[in-house]
Write an enzyme that holds these catalytic residues in place. Structure first.
Site, PDB file in Angstrom:
ATOM      1  N   ARG A 116     -41.038  36.794-120.578  1.00 38.05           N
ATOM      2  CA  ARG A 116     -41.299  35.502-119.909  1.00 38.05           C
ATOM      3  C   ARG A 116     -40.430  35.297-118.677  1.00 38.05           C
ATOM      4  NH1 ARG A 116     -41.204  34.315-125.302  1.00 38.05           N
ATOM      5  NH2 ARG A 116     -43.268  34.027-126.215  1.00 38.05           N
ATOM      6  N   LYS A 138     -43.539  35.527-103.687  1.00 44.44           N
ATOM      7  CA  LYS A 138     -44.951  35.768-104.039  1.00 44.44           C
ATOM      8  C   LYS A 138     -45.043  37.173-104.614  1.00 44.44           C
ATOM      9  CE  LYS A 138     -47.769  33.508-100.541  1.00 44.44           C
ATOM     10  NZ  LYS A 138     -48.903  33.888 -99.688  1.00 44.44           N
ATOM     11  N   GLU A 180     -46.464  42.743 -88.195  1.00 43.81           N
ATOM     12  CA  GLU A 180     -46.083  41.575 -89.003  1.00 43.81           C
ATOM     13  C   GLU A 180     -44.925  40.851 -88.320  1.00 43.81           C
ATOM     14  OE1 GLU A 180     -47.512  39.485 -91.530  1.00 43.81           O
ATOM     15  OE2 GLU A 180     -47.870  41.424 -92.479  1.00 43.81           O
ATOM     16  N   LYS A 208     -38.527  33.138 -92.078  1.00 38.54           N
ATOM     17  CA  LYS A 208     -39.297  33.117 -93.329  1.00 38.54           C
ATOM     18  C   LYS A 208     -38.553  32.299 -94.391  1.00 38.54           C
ATOM     19  CE  LYS A 208     -42.157  35.155 -96.673  1.00 38.54           C
ATOM     20  NZ  LYS A 208     -43.054  36.192 -97.138  1.00 38.54           N
ATOM     21  N   GLU A 218     -46.674  27.241-100.878  1.00 36.54           N
ATOM     22  CA  GLU A 218     -47.703  27.316 -99.847  1.00 36.54           C
ATOM     23  C   GLU A 218     -48.672  26.145 -99.923  1.00 36.54           C
ATOM     24  OE1 GLU A 218     -48.940  31.392 -98.407  1.00 36.54           O
ATOM     25  OE2 GLU A 218     -50.885  30.600 -98.975  1.00 36.54           O
ATOM     26  N   ARG A 222     -46.050  26.620 -95.174  1.00 35.39           N
ATOM     27  CA  ARG A 222     -45.947  28.068 -95.394  1.00 35.39           C
ATOM     28  C   ARG A 222     -47.179  28.804 -94.878  1.00 35.39           C
ATOM     29  NH1 ARG A 222     -43.457  31.223-100.734  1.00 35.39           N
ATOM     30  NH2 ARG A 222     -43.898  33.328 -99.966  1.00 35.39           N
ATOM     31  N   ASN A 226     -49.248  32.873 -92.116  1.00 39.33           N
ATOM     32  CA  ASN A 226     -50.511  33.627 -92.043  1.00 39.33           C
ATOM     33  C   ASN A 226     -51.031  33.725 -90.618  1.00 39.33           C
ATOM     34  OD1 ASN A 226     -50.830  34.275 -94.776  1.00 39.33           O
ATOM     35  ND2 ASN A 226     -51.582  32.221 -95.211  1.00 39.33           N
ATOM     36  N   HIS A 229     -53.594  36.255 -89.445  1.00 42.71           N
ATOM     37  CA  HIS A 229     -54.089  36.875 -90.675  1.00 42.71           C
ATOM     38  C   HIS A 229     -55.550  36.574 -91.007  1.00 42.71           C
ATOM     39  CE1 HIS A 229     -50.007  38.110 -91.347  1.00 42.71           C
ATOM     40  NE2 HIS A 229     -50.306  38.671 -92.495  1.00 42.71           N
ATOM     41  N   HIS A 233     -57.278  39.691 -92.367  1.00 42.57           N
ATOM     42  CA  HIS A 233     -57.850  39.741 -93.722  1.00 42.57           C
ATOM     43  C   HIS A 233     -59.343  40.054 -93.675  1.00 42.57           C
ATOM     44  CE1 HIS A 233     -54.348  37.130 -95.428  1.00 42.57           C
ATOM     45  NE2 HIS A 233     -54.078  38.416 -95.511  1.00 42.57           N
ATOM     46  N   HIS A 254     -52.399  47.240 -92.118  1.00 44.45           N
ATOM     47  CA  HIS A 254     -52.331  45.778 -92.186  1.00 44.45           C
ATOM     48  C   HIS A 254     -51.686  45.163 -90.929  1.00 44.45           C
ATOM     49  CE1 HIS A 254     -51.897  41.766 -93.855  1.00 44.45           C
ATOM     50  NE2 HIS A 254     -50.620  41.803 -93.533  1.00 44.45           N
TER      51      HIS A 254
HETATM   52  N1  LIG Z   1     -45.429  39.215-101.440  1.00 48.25           N
HETATM   53  C1  LIG Z   1     -45.592  38.941-100.167  1.00 48.25           C
HETATM   54  O1  LIG Z   1     -45.209  37.868 -99.680  1.00 48.25           O
HETATM   55  C2  LIG Z   1     -46.221  39.978 -99.297  1.00 48.25           C
HETATM   56  C3  LIG Z   1     -46.231  39.799 -97.902  1.00 48.25           C
HETATM   57  C4  LIG Z   1     -46.778  40.809 -97.123  1.00 48.25           C
HETATM   58  C5  LIG Z   1     -47.320  41.943 -97.721  1.00 48.25           C
HETATM   59  N2  LIG Z   1     -47.306  42.080 -99.072  1.00 48.25           N
HETATM   60  C6  LIG Z   1     -47.846  43.280 -99.724  1.00 48.25           C
HETATM   61  O2  LIG Z   1     -47.089  44.390 -99.271  1.00 48.25           O
HETATM   62  C7  LIG Z   1     -47.868  45.569 -99.399  1.00 48.25           C
HETATM   63  C8  LIG Z   1     -47.648  46.450 -98.198  1.00 48.25           C
HETATM   64  O3  LIG Z   1     -46.280  46.771 -98.123  1.00 48.25           O
HETATM   65  P1  LIG Z   1     -45.711  47.866 -97.107  1.00 48.25           P
HETATM   66  O4  LIG Z   1     -46.351  47.705 -95.792  1.00 48.25           O
HETATM   67  O5  LIG Z   1     -44.245  47.794 -97.217  1.00 48.25           O
HETATM   68  O6  LIG Z   1     -46.308  49.225 -97.658  1.00 48.25           O
HETATM   69  P2  LIG Z   1     -45.895  50.170 -98.891  1.00 48.25           P
HETATM   70  O7  LIG Z   1     -45.060  49.464 -99.861  1.00 48.25           O
HETATM   71  O8  LIG Z   1     -47.170  50.776 -99.362  1.00 48.25           O
HETATM   72  O9  LIG Z   1     -45.004  51.298 -98.180  1.00 48.25           O
HETATM   73  C9  LIG Z   1     -45.607  52.153 -97.225  1.00 48.25           C
HETATM   74  C10 LIG Z   1     -45.276  53.626 -97.513  1.00 48.25           C
HETATM   75  O10 LIG Z   1     -43.941  53.894 -97.117  1.00 48.25           O
HETATM   76  C11 LIG Z   1     -43.224  54.535 -98.176  1.00 48.25           C
HETATM   77  N3  LIG Z   1     -41.821  54.144 -97.983  1.00 48.25           N
HETATM   78  C12 LIG Z   1     -41.241  52.980 -98.296  1.00 48.25           C
HETATM   79  N4  LIG Z   1     -39.985  52.950 -97.846  1.00 48.25           N
HETATM   80  C13 LIG Z   1     -39.765  54.126 -97.239  1.00 48.25           C
HETATM   81  C14 LIG Z   1     -38.660  54.679 -96.550  1.00 48.25           C
HETATM   82  N5  LIG Z   1     -37.546  53.975 -96.328  1.00 48.25           N
HETATM   83  N6  LIG Z   1     -38.777  55.940 -96.069  1.00 48.25           N
HETATM   84  C15 LIG Z   1     -39.933  56.635 -96.229  1.00 48.25           C
HETATM   85  N7  LIG Z   1     -41.014  56.159 -96.839  1.00 48.25           N
HETATM   86  C16 LIG Z   1     -40.935  54.906 -97.338  1.00 48.25           C
HETATM   87  C17 LIG Z   1     -43.894  54.044 -99.417  1.00 48.25           C
HETATM   88  O11 LIG Z   1     -43.647  54.932-100.499  1.00 48.25           O
HETATM   89  C18 LIG Z   1     -45.354  54.019 -98.987  1.00 48.25           C
HETATM   90  O12 LIG Z   1     -45.917  55.289 -99.072  1.00 48.25           O
HETATM   91  C19 LIG Z   1     -49.302  45.111 -99.588  1.00 48.25           C
HETATM   92  O13 LIG Z   1     -49.701  45.375-100.903  1.00 48.25           O
HETATM   93  C20 LIG Z   1     -49.255  43.610 -99.334  1.00 48.25           C
HETATM   94  O14 LIG Z   1     -50.195  42.914-100.115  1.00 48.25           O
HETATM   95  C21 LIG Z   1     -46.763  41.120 -99.863  1.00 48.25           C
HETATM   96 ZN   LIG Z   2     -49.314  40.192 -93.479  1.00 53.85          ZN
END
Ligand SMILES: NC(=O)c1ccc[n+]([C@@H]2O[C@H](COP(=O)([O-])OP(=O)(O)OC[C@H]3O[C@@H](n4cnc5c(N)ncnc54)[C@H](O)[C@@H]3O)[C@@H](O)[C@H]2O)c1
Ligand SMILES: [Zn+2]
Length: 350
Positions: A116, A138, A180, A208, A218, A222, A226, A229, A233, A254
């Site tokens: 939990r 999130k 981003e 942020k 949100e 917040r 976006n 976005h 999206h 993205h």
């Molecule tokens: N929770 C939130 O507020 C929020 C906000 C924006 C995005 N997201 C989510 O984030 C995700 C995308 O995240 P991302 O862009 O970080 O991609 P990711 O987590 O897929 O990482 C991209 C790639 O880089 C690799 N990697 C990570 N760190 C590394 C490093 N230091 N050196 C070498 N390789 C490395 C990973 O293994 C992966 O293959 C999506 O699923 C999206 O929905 C969440």
């Molecule tokens: Zn984004």
């Protein structure tokens, strides 16, 4: 262990759920002092290929999850939680996520529901993770029916944005994170792209943090995070952006889609008389400074984007955008599909 540069510290003010985001080269070495006092052991959730070791200073077991959106699944949550239980992780212990948004979203959600809710500390290793995904609480995984459909608001106990880890990040991921990042230049970080790299990350985190502190769930402000976005999206939902080969040979990450979305939002705002040509030019300047494209690739089909936008979760009435204007960036509802389509057509690569 001495740090190569002085670290920056940003506070996310959320009453008893407040926490620090620490930004700088080598801040992963602060991990052992960033854990709850109650923790006697910990689990580390990461991915193969992220070769940045962390030392929590507690007995630990490391769990590797898969790569990409397919790893953000309920199956991964079950596997992680079962692993945590077999290791004997208690409610007083801590989950440590070391990775990008895929790792922090998944480990965060597992932490939110295991026993939990147990504490989670994010060690963000992608640019996108550092300026966005690791902060704000999130967490979510995907369903076959859509992205991020099952999740929880679960604030981390601490966030470490180790800018040194960006040295091994693939070029494409750096670009995605930059897209981003670029949005923050229009949410209040003036001259963002001219600042030293660590300072850029820190300023984005601070913005942020401030927005999340004021609107954790949100309900209002917040939503400005976006910015860019709605179109991004739609590009993802219509299959032109995301992971791997996209529809019609269009393959946007993205953040690359967000960069196009920011410029699109600026052009739309100009057409609505909310901003002038100089402000649109500023959008192009920032996007180009980050080496990002501002044009829609040729294969993108306008009608597909309109259909996808209609399904956007913010589209409670008509088509909704976050747009720049005299009072800054705000949510604008009920835009005409004809105008939206027209500005999309204007944005195509020649
Ligand atoms: N929770 C939130 O507020 C929020 C906000 C924006 C995005 N997201 C989510 O984030 C995700 C995308 O995240 P991302 O862009 O970080 O991609 P990711 O987590 O897929 O990482 C991209 C790639 O880089 C690799 N990697 C990570 N760190 C590394 C490093 N230091 N050196 C070498 N390789 C490395 C990973 O293994 C992966 O293959 C999506 O699923 C999206 O929905 C969440
Ligand atoms: Zn984004």
């Amino acid at each position: 262990m001495s740090l190569q540069t002085a670290e920056r510290r940003v506070r996310v003010e959320l009453g008893e759920r407040s926490y620090d985001v620490v930004i700088g080269d080598g801040v992963r070495h602060l991990l052992s002092t960033s854990l709850p006092d109650s923790a006697r052991r910990c689990v580390i959730v990461t991915q193969h290929g992220i070769d940045w070791a962390v030392d929590p200073g507690l007995p630990s077991e490391t769990f590797y999850i898969g790569d990409g959106e397919k790893a953000k699944s309920l199956q991964t949550i079950e596997e992680l939680c079962r692993g945590f239980a077999q290791f004997g992780l208690t409610r007083a212990d801590v989950v440590i996520a070391v990775g990008g948004g895929v790792v922090t979203d998944t480990a965060g959600f597992a932490a939110s529901c295991y026993h939990r809710g147990v504490a989670v500390v994010n060690v963000a290793t992608t640019l996108l993770g550092q300026v966005d995904a690791a902060i704000g609480g999130k967490t979510a995984v995907n369903l076959p029916e859509g992205k991020n459909l099952v999740g929880a608001f679960w604030q981390p106990y601490a966030v470490l944005c180790d800018t040194e880890t960006l040295a091994t990040l693939p070029e494409r991921e750096v670009r995605s994170g930059s897209g981003e990042m670029a949005k923050y230049a229009f949410l209040g970080v003036d001259g963002l792209e001219t600042l030293p790299p660590v300072e850029q990350v820190a300023r984005c985190c601070a913005l942020k943090a401030e927005v999340v502190s004021g609107d954790e769930r949100e309900g209002g402000r917040r939503l400005i995070l976006n910015y860019g976005h709605t179109l991004a999206h739609a590009l993802e939902a219509a299959g032109f952006a995301g992971e791997g080969p996209g529809k019609a040979g269009v393959d946007l990450r993205h953040g690359e889609a967000v960069a196009i979305g920011i410029v699109y939002a600026a052009r739309l705002a100009e057409r609505l008389g909310r901003i002038d040509a100089a402000r649109v030019a500023r959008h192009l300047e920032v996007v180009h400074a980050y080496g990002l494209d501002d044009r829609l690739p040729l294969g993108v089909v306008t009608e597909d984007l309109l259909v996808a936008m209609g399904r956007d979760k913010k589209a409670t009435a008509g088509l909704t955008f976050v747009l720049d204007g005299p009072d800054g960036v705000e949510v604008v509802r009920d835009l005409s599909p004809a105008l939206i389509a027209d500005v999309i057509e204007e944005m195509r690569s020649e």
